[in-house]
Design an enzyme around this catalytic site. Structure first.
Site, short mmCIF file in Angstrom:
data_model
loop_
_atom_site.label_atom_id
_atom_site.label_comp_id
_atom_site.label_asym_id
_atom_site.label_seq_id
_atom_site.Cartn_x
_atom_site.Cartn_y
_atom_site.Cartn_z
N ASN A 124 22.11 -43.31 -21.64
CA ASN A 124 21.91 -44.76 -21.71
C ASN A 124 21.79 -45.17 -23.17
O ASN A 124 21.88 -44.33 -24.08
CB ASN A 124 20.66 -45.17 -20.91
N ILE A 147 8.92 -38.35 -14.12
CA ILE A 147 7.96 -37.69 -15.03
C ILE A 147 6.65 -38.46 -15.07
O ILE A 147 5.56 -37.87 -14.95
CB ILE A 147 8.57 -37.58 -16.44
N PHE A 154 6.57 -47.67 -19.32
CA PHE A 154 7.47 -48.69 -19.86
C PHE A 154 8.50 -49.04 -18.79
O PHE A 154 8.98 -48.15 -18.08
CB PHE A 154 8.17 -48.20 -21.12
#
Length: 417
Positions: free
Chosen positions: A219, A321, A337
């Protein structure tokens, strides 16, 4: 739209930049320029030896102030520049600091302007910062190392030295830090230590999931926000470990960096470290981790070979994660985030609830990837608030410092019984 200007991170700070003798004096001009550009009010003093390497006129032009070169300066009130300058400054930065000068400082001698000022300064409000610069043999000599240890014990901050090529033609430790690194060290000195003693783990950048030996899924995350947060946390006193995906960014000073490629690499690097943090630690998941990976890795590059039909990729889901860390029996304070393209608050709140997090920081990915500025939305159980408060965009370093201060405040409340 033009990005906001970089912050004047030393605005209003009063510094004395002192030069002792050495070839590294040539770097002091650039250091002075950077300090002034960062907003500091800098007064320069130079030893007699320093004047053999760089001119007074240069330093006076760059500082916009008279340069002090003698303890008998008649322009200073009471003819006592070593008293007046130390009373006015918040820090005395000696760069370069020669082996001879450090020996005199360690012994408490005061026989010229620089050592007089260092000895006479009010220690509780004027710090002593030393940037050593000398030949590698001089630096490694037991006498120098004893002097450095004594100076640290007396409260001085030793900035460097660096390892590299030296003016004498040799290579080794003893080279003065470069001006940008010294500027960062001065900025860090003045940061509030709101995370002093805290262990902090942060992920940053993208992951890369290989399809074949050449191509992969990734990305546009640049890692800039995560690296800025790692730097701000270190400046706030935390012991920071940065797990970084494939990005080309320098490691912030004082930060331990672990480089990874894939989401699974990142998971393996994060989990044992997060377990070791415990509730006293902080985990910030800024990395844009790939949700999916190819189920199989082609052993060779996939070729077109004139075929019009592209290869069919079977995907497997990567482990989450952040969710794994948040679900630990004794998790650290977790900050997620959310990089979204629409409905920012709704998606950030969904992540907050699903992963049972105390805080999610949302931002619009297409508007921030690769940029030096950003705007954030802080989402918790009580509501949502923009950062900056007016909803504008700000330099990522400014945002990082503000976010670290906010995390420190929330962590302190989270730890309350």
């Amino acid at each position: 739209m033009n990005a906001p200007l970089a912050p004047a991170e030393l605005a209003g700070r009063r510094l004395v930049l002192a030069l002792s003798g050495g070839v590294a004096c040539y770097k002091a001009a650039e250091l002075l320029r950077l300090l002034v550009k960062a907003g500091a009010e800098v007064t320069v003093m130079m030893s007699e030896a320093a004047q053999q390497f760089i001119g007074v006129a240069t330093m006076q032009a760059l500082s916009g102030r008279p340069v002090h070169v003698t303890a008998w300066d008649e322009a200073t009130p009471n003819h006592m520049p070593h008293i007046a300058l130390g009373r006015e400054a918040e820090a005395l930065l000696i760069a370069p600091a020669s082996a001879d000068l450090m020996a005199r400082l360690a012994q408490g001698r005061a026989d010229e302007l620089l050592s007089l000022t260092a000895l006479a300064r009010p220690r509780e409000r004027c710090a002593l910062l030393l940037a050593p610069a000398m030949n590698r043999e001089m630096w490694s000599h037991p006498a120098t190392q004893r002097n450095v240890a004594q100076l640290r014990a007396d409260g001085a901050e030793i900035l460097g030295p660096d390892h590299g090529a030296q003016a004498c033609g040799e290579t080794g430790e003893g080279r003065m830090l470069e001006p940008p690194a010294l500027l960062d060290a001065v900025i860090a000195h003045f940061r509030p230590k709101s995370l002093a003693g805290c262990e902090l783990l942060i992920t940053a950048g993208p992951t890369f999931e290989p399809i074949d030996p050449v191509r992969g899924l990734t990305n546009r995350s640049s890692g800039k926000m995560g690296f800025a947060l790692a730097r701000a946390a270190a400046e706030a006193g935390a012991r920071v470990t940065l797990v970084a995906g494939p990005v080309h960014l320098p490691t912030p000073a004082g930060v331990l960096r672990v480089d990874v490629q894939t989401a699974d690499d990142m998971l393996q690097a994060v989990l044992p470290r997060a377990q070791a943090l415990g509730p006293q630690g902080v985990f910030i998941a800024t990395a844009a981790v790939a949700d999916w990976r190819p189920a199989t890795l082609a052993p060779h590059k996939l070729k077109k070979n004139g075929k019009k039909v592209p290869p069919q990729l079977e995907l497997s889901e990567n482990e989450d994660i952040l969710a794994r860390v948040a679900a630990l029996p004794a998790p650290p304070f977790c900050v997620g985030f959310a990089a979204e393209s629409e409905h920012l608050e709704a998606h950030a709140r969904e992540k907050l609830v699903r992963k049972k997090l105390p805080l999610v920081v949302g931002n619009l990915g297409p508007a921030t990837f690769g940029h030096d500025d950003n705007s954030l939305l802080l989402v918790d159980a009580q509501g949502a608030a923009p950062l900056p408060a007016d909803g504008s965009r700000a330099d990522k370093r400014v945002l990082a410092c503000a976010l670290v201060a906010e995390i420190a405040r929330r962590r302190a409340a989270w730890l309350q019984p």
